[in-house]
Design an enzyme around this catalytic site. Structure first.
Site, PDB file in Angstrom:
ATOM      1  N   GLU A  99       6.532   8.377  -0.758  1.00  0.00           N
ATOM      2  CA  GLU A  99       7.389   8.122   0.345  1.00  0.00           C
ATOM      3  C   GLU A  99       8.043   6.647   0.573  1.00  0.00           C
ATOM      4  O   GLU A  99       7.196   5.727  -0.002  1.00  0.00           O
ATOM      5  CB  GLU A  99       6.357   8.388   1.452  1.00  0.00           C
ATOM      6  CG  GLU A  99       5.692   9.764   1.558  1.00  0.00           C
ATOM      7  CD  GLU A  99       4.778  10.119   2.391  1.00  0.00           C
ATOM      8  OE1 GLU A  99       4.452   9.146   3.494  1.00  0.00           O
ATOM      9  OE2 GLU A  99       3.706  10.749   2.009  1.00  0.00           O
ATOM     10  N   CYS A 112       9.612   0.233   3.636  1.00  0.00           N
ATOM     11  CA  CYS A 112       8.630   0.167   3.556  1.00  0.00           C
ATOM     12  C   CYS A 112       8.486   1.117   2.073  1.00  0.00           C
ATOM     13  O   CYS A 112       8.876   2.309   2.213  1.00  0.00           O
ATOM     14  CB  CYS A 112       7.536   0.870   4.254  1.00  0.00           C
ATOM     15  SG  CYS A 112       5.808   0.998   3.706  1.00  0.00           S
ATOM     16  N   CYS A 119      -3.456   6.399  -5.180  1.00  0.00           N
ATOM     17  CA  CYS A 119      -4.229   5.133  -5.171  1.00  0.00           C
ATOM     18  C   CYS A 119      -5.740   5.363  -5.543  1.00  0.00           C
ATOM     19  O   CYS A 119      -6.198   6.072  -5.300  1.00  0.00           O
ATOM     20  CB  CYS A 119      -3.978   4.623  -3.654  1.00  0.00           C
ATOM     21  SG  CYS A 119      -4.622   2.917  -3.637  1.00  0.00           S
ATOM     22  N   CYS A 123      -9.757   3.224   0.024  1.00  0.00           N
ATOM     23  CA  CYS A 123      -9.953   2.881   1.458  1.00  0.00           C
ATOM     24  C   CYS A 123     -10.555   3.983   2.398  1.00  0.00           C
ATOM     25  O   CYS A 123      -9.642   5.127   2.235  1.00  0.00           O
ATOM     26  CB  CYS A 123      -8.988   2.157   2.035  1.00  0.00           C
ATOM     27  SG  CYS A 123      -8.688   0.495   1.076  1.00  0.00           S
ATOM     28  N   CYS A 126      -7.631   5.625   4.586  1.00  0.00           N
ATOM     29  CA  CYS A 126      -6.193   5.583   4.274  1.00  0.00           C
ATOM     30  C   CYS A 126      -5.823   7.051   3.635  1.00  0.00           C
ATOM     31  O   CYS A 126      -6.389   7.619   2.624  1.00  0.00           O
ATOM     32  CB  CYS A 126      -5.952   4.632   3.191  1.00  0.00           C
ATOM     33  SG  CYS A 126      -4.305   4.580   2.530  1.00  0.00           S
ATOM     34  N   CYS A 339       2.340   5.751   6.084  1.00  0.00           N
ATOM     35  CA  CYS A 339       2.193   6.387   4.740  1.00  0.00           C
ATOM     36  C   CYS A 339       1.323   7.273   4.128  1.00  0.00           C
ATOM     37  O   CYS A 339       0.252   7.296   4.578  1.00  0.00           O
ATOM     38  CB  CYS A 339       2.437   4.974   3.562  1.00  0.00           C
ATOM     39  SG  CYS A 339       0.778   4.117   3.781  1.00  0.00           S
TER      40      CYS A 339
HETATM   41  N1  SAH Z   1      -2.630  -1.109  -0.931  1.00  0.00           N
HETATM   42  C1  SAH Z   1      -2.098  -1.899  -0.218  1.00  0.00           C
HETATM   43  C2  SAH Z   1      -0.839  -1.448   0.544  1.00  0.00           C
HETATM   44  C3  SAH Z   1      -0.706  -0.060   1.299  1.00  0.00           C
HETATM   45  S1  SAH Z   1      -1.303   0.183   2.723  1.00  0.00           S
HETATM   46  C4  SAH Z   1      -3.023  -2.709   0.787  1.00  0.00           C
HETATM   47  O1  SAH Z   1      -4.100  -1.965   1.046  1.00  0.00           O
HETATM   48  O2  SAH Z   1      -2.594  -3.505   1.632  1.00  0.00           O
HETATM   49  C5  SAH Z   1      -0.358  -0.757   4.057  1.00  0.00           C
HETATM   50  C6  SAH Z   1      -1.398  -0.887   4.925  1.00  0.00           C
HETATM   51  O3  SAH Z   1      -1.668   0.316   5.939  1.00  0.00           O
HETATM   52  C7  SAH Z   1      -2.863  -1.618   4.834  1.00  0.00           C
HETATM   53  O4  SAH Z   1      -2.975  -2.702   5.421  1.00  0.00           O
HETATM   54  C8  SAH Z   1      -3.588  -0.506   4.969  1.00  0.00           C
HETATM   55  O5  SAH Z   1      -4.992  -0.925   4.967  1.00  0.00           O
HETATM   56  C9  SAH Z   1      -3.169   0.237   6.156  1.00  0.00           C
HETATM   57  N2  SAH Z   1      -3.660   1.511   6.508  1.00  0.00           N
HETATM   58  C10 SAH Z   1      -3.795   2.472   5.502  1.00  0.00           C
HETATM   59  N3  SAH Z   1      -4.236   3.542   6.483  1.00  0.00           N
HETATM   60  C11 SAH Z   1      -4.226   3.394   7.691  1.00  0.00           C
HETATM   61  C12 SAH Z   1      -4.705   3.857   8.806  1.00  0.00           C
HETATM   62  N4  SAH Z   1      -5.121   5.259   8.781  1.00  0.00           N
HETATM   63  N5  SAH Z   1      -4.498   3.417  10.081  1.00  0.00           N
HETATM   64  C13 SAH Z   1      -4.106   1.924   9.944  1.00  0.00           C
HETATM   65  N6  SAH Z   1      -3.664   1.443   8.826  1.00  0.00           N
HETATM   66  C14 SAH Z   1      -3.852   2.067   7.581  1.00  0.00           C
END
Ligand code: SAH
Length: 351
Positions: A99, A112, A119, A123, A126, A339
């Protein structure tokens, strides 16, 4: 970067200018031809050799034999009705999906982009990580997300954030090659001052990136002020602690002079108290940085919740403590522009 596909053809869009020139002149062509081809690829952003109209049919055949130019297929385009956000679901040549999201700010359009299919980082909050990891994207596949979105939307893309699916520093070499191609004045020509790279904190790679002094903005997904609460939501913290991460950030700032941005997804009942804010303020202390508070985006696999009001309160408390903090604007709320959500829905992986 010389990458061969399954048919042993070279991925032409991942080659640096020097590599492309070497390959083309080795075919017995003049240097200016290589320049024309590079221009077609990175300035005019063609998606097929047949569109390179100032080359002979014979040369185009020779190019097709030696190189591949794989475009991305737009499976879905979602346009927000509340703002001008456009979200693309792309299919890659191997059938995987990624995406990208184009967002409109008053200073221009920012995209973006994804850096991996899925991944590994795990996390908890995510959507991109839930179905696991498939593979890393090639430099060409990261570039194509921009080239194709710009063409399709008719909107000039003037900024890039590496905040889509994937962990950019877990695909370090391809991401660095992508950044070099993106910023080449003879190519797309984007200043890396307009690029942000977001990482969950792969510490050794932050040191490596600092050495390159690329001028981009480093964004750290911190999300918690201490090891206990960070490890509970981000497994990467078990490998690289908050202290090690902060040390790497201070080094990065010292080396590059670029202010770091910290992302903090606020989660009700997990990292949202005054005490958490105080710990965060103490951690960041006099560090030259900016904190972005993001009300956690609800994903259907988890019960995490938050809201804008709580985020504003948290940012205000940080402000009182002398920390520069803002709440991230929400864009594309009606099209689930965060995303990982669209890809999961499309591939039917949600259960
Ligand atoms: N892997 C990288 C970039 C991808 S995620 C990273 O971890 O930074 C982009 C951002 O969105 C990151 O800060 C991630 O922690 C955040 N993110 C992912 N899922 C989320 C959610 N459900 N709510 C808020 N932020 C989220």
């Amino acid at each position: 970067m010389i990458i061969h596909d399954n048919d042993d053809k070279i991925d032409i869009l991942s080659l640096s200018k020097d590599e492309l020139f070497a390959e083309i002149t080795a075919m017995g062509e003049k240097r200016f031809r290589a320049g024309q081809i590079y221009d077609w690829l990175h300035k005019k952003n063609v998606s097929d050799f047949s569109q390179m109209t100032n080359l002979s049919a014979q040369l185009k055949d020779k190019l097709r034999e030696k190189f591949c130019l794989k475009s991305l297929f737009i499976v879905k385009r979602l346009e927000s009705k509340v703002d001008n956000t456009v979200k693309y679901l792309y299919r890659l040549s191997d059938g995987n999906h990624i995406e990208s999201v184009v967002m409109e700010y008053n200073y221009g359009n920012t995209i973006c982009v994804s850096t991996q299919v899925g991944c590994k980082m795990g996390c908890r909050f995510c959507a991109s990580t839930i179905a696991g990891f498939k593979r890393s994207l090639l430099p060409s596949e990261i570039l194509q997300q921009i080239y194709i979105a710009q063409k399709d939307s008719g909107r000039k893309i003037s900024g890039v954030v590496l905040m889509g699916i994937g962990e950019p520093l877990d695909n370090y070499d391809n991401v660095v090659q992508f950044l070099k191609l993106l910023s080449d004045p003879d190519g797309f020509g984007m200043s890396l001052r307009h690029v942000s790279l977001s990482t969950c904190g792969i510490v050794p790679k932050i040191y490596e990136l600092a050495e390159l002094e690329l001028g981009l903005t480093l964004s750290i997904s911190l999300h918690a002020p201490d090891n206990e609460s960070r490890s509970a939501i981000m497994p990467v913290n078990d490998k690289y602690s908050v202290e090690e991460l902060m040390k790497a950030c201070r080094h990065y700032f010292k080396k590059t002079g670029r202010r770091i941005s910290f992302e903090y997804a606020l989660i009700n009942g997990h990292n949202d108290t005054r005490e958490d804010a105080a710990k965060l303020a103490a951690l960041l202390g006099d560090f030259v940085c900016h904190v972005n508070i993001i009300p956690v985006n609800k994903i259907k696999e988890r019960n995490y919740t938050s809201d804008r009001k709580a985020a504003q309160r948290f940012a205000a408390i940080l402000g009182e403590m002398g920390i520069n903090a803002t709440v991230r604007r929400t864009l594309g709320a009606d099209i689930e522009a965060a995303c990982g959500q669209l890809r999961r829905e499309y591939e039917g992986m949600a259960d």
